[in-house]
Write a protein that holds these residues in place. Structure first.
Motif, PDB file in Angstrom:
ATOM      1  N   VAL A  32      58.772  30.172  16.842  1.00 44.76           N
ATOM      2  CA  VAL A  32      58.812  28.896  17.552  1.00 44.76           C
ATOM      3  C   VAL A  32      57.880  28.938  18.758  1.00 44.76           C
ATOM      4  O   VAL A  32      57.842  29.932  19.483  1.00 44.76           O
ATOM      5  N   MET A  33      57.142  27.860  18.963  1.00 46.67           N
ATOM      6  CA  MET A  33      56.373  27.681  20.200  1.00 46.67           C
ATOM      7  C   MET A  33      56.678  26.289  20.727  1.00 46.67           C
ATOM      8  O   MET A  33      56.994  25.365  19.957  1.00 46.67           O
ATOM      9  N   ALA A  34      56.579  26.147  22.036  1.00 48.45           N
ATOM     10  CA  ALA A  34      56.963  24.865  22.635  1.00 48.45           C
ATOM     11  C   ALA A  34      56.235  24.645  23.945  1.00 48.45           C
ATOM     12  O   ALA A  34      55.682  25.577  24.539  1.00 48.45           O
ATOM     13  N   ILE A  68      52.009  18.000  19.039  1.00 54.12           N
ATOM     14  CA  ILE A  68      51.997  19.456  19.142  1.00 54.12           C
ATOM     15  C   ILE A  68      51.496  20.023  17.809  1.00 54.12           C
ATOM     16  O   ILE A  68      51.813  19.492  16.732  1.00 54.12           O
ATOM     17  N   SER A  69      50.721  21.100  17.898  1.00 53.64           N
ATOM     18  CA  SER A  69      50.210  21.730  16.687  1.00 53.64           C
ATOM     19  C   SER A  69      50.014  23.220  16.938  1.00 53.64           C
ATOM     20  O   SER A  69      50.035  23.670  18.094  1.00 53.64           O
ATOM     21  N   ARG A  70      49.816  23.970  15.845  1.00 56.88           N
ATOM     22  CA  ARG A  70      49.596  25.402  15.949  1.00 56.88           C
ATOM     23  C   ARG A  70      48.347  25.767  15.160  1.00 56.88           C
ATOM     24  O   ARG A  70      47.915  25.040  14.259  1.00 56.88           O
ATOM     25  N   ASP A  71      47.780  26.919  15.507  1.00 55.36           N
ATOM     26  CA  ASP A  71      46.627  27.396  14.753  1.00 55.36           C
ATOM     27  C   ASP A  71      47.094  28.105  13.481  1.00 55.36           C
ATOM     28  O   ASP A  71      48.277  28.370  13.294  1.00 55.36           O
ATOM     29  N   LEU A  79      48.802  21.003  22.693  1.00 57.08           N
ATOM     30  CA  LEU A  79      49.491  19.755  22.973  1.00 57.08           C
ATOM     31  C   LEU A  79      48.431  18.702  23.270  1.00 57.08           C
ATOM     32  O   LEU A  79      47.789  18.749  24.319  1.00 57.08           O
ATOM     33  N   GLN A  80      48.230  17.798  22.333  1.00 56.45           N
ATOM     34  CA  GLN A  80      47.315  16.692  22.528  1.00 56.45           C
ATOM     35  C   GLN A  80      48.096  15.564  23.183  1.00 56.45           C
ATOM     36  O   GLN A  80      49.076  15.075  22.612  1.00 56.45           O
TER      37      GLN A  80
END
Length: 118
Positions: A32-34, A68-71, A79-80
């Protein structure tokens, strides 16, 4: 595990910013990332959360404006932020939940200041 967050700036209302945060190191996964934020005199609040399965959650106040997105490597989170409002002004913090063997723990990055002028 250091978390390096960057991208905060001073921007006018209705403008956009993109925050980035990357974890360094090895021997762990990041389920999880936030992103959280904290304004003066207020408690830290969850802005957006994403799992490594790409499930996302957003605070009601940012739905439809923030993404929010991840690589692909799942070690960075973005976070756009579009349609920024003065009430989005805060220090934004990156958070990662790490899994190393059976050990699961959370790590905070340093904050990055976002200031939205009216």
């Amino acid at each position: 595990v250091p978390l390096q967050a960057y991208g905060g700036d001073l921007v006018q209302a209705r403008g956009s910013l993109r925050l980035s945060c990357a974890a360094s190191g090895s021997g762990f996964s990041i389920p999880v990332m936030a992103w959280y934020r904290q304004s003066p005199g207020k408690q830290r609040e969850l802005v957006a959360r994403i799992t490594n399965g790409e499930n996302t959650n957003y605070a009601d106040s940012v739905k439809g404006r923030f993404t929010i997105s991840r690589d692909n490597a799942k070690t960075a989170v973005y976070l756009q932020m579009n349609g920024l409002k003065p009430e989005d002004t805060a220090v934004y913090y990156c958070y990662a939940e790490l899994l190393s063997g059976r050990l699961r723990y959370g790590v905070w990055g340093q904050g990055t200041q976002v200031t939205v002028s009216s």
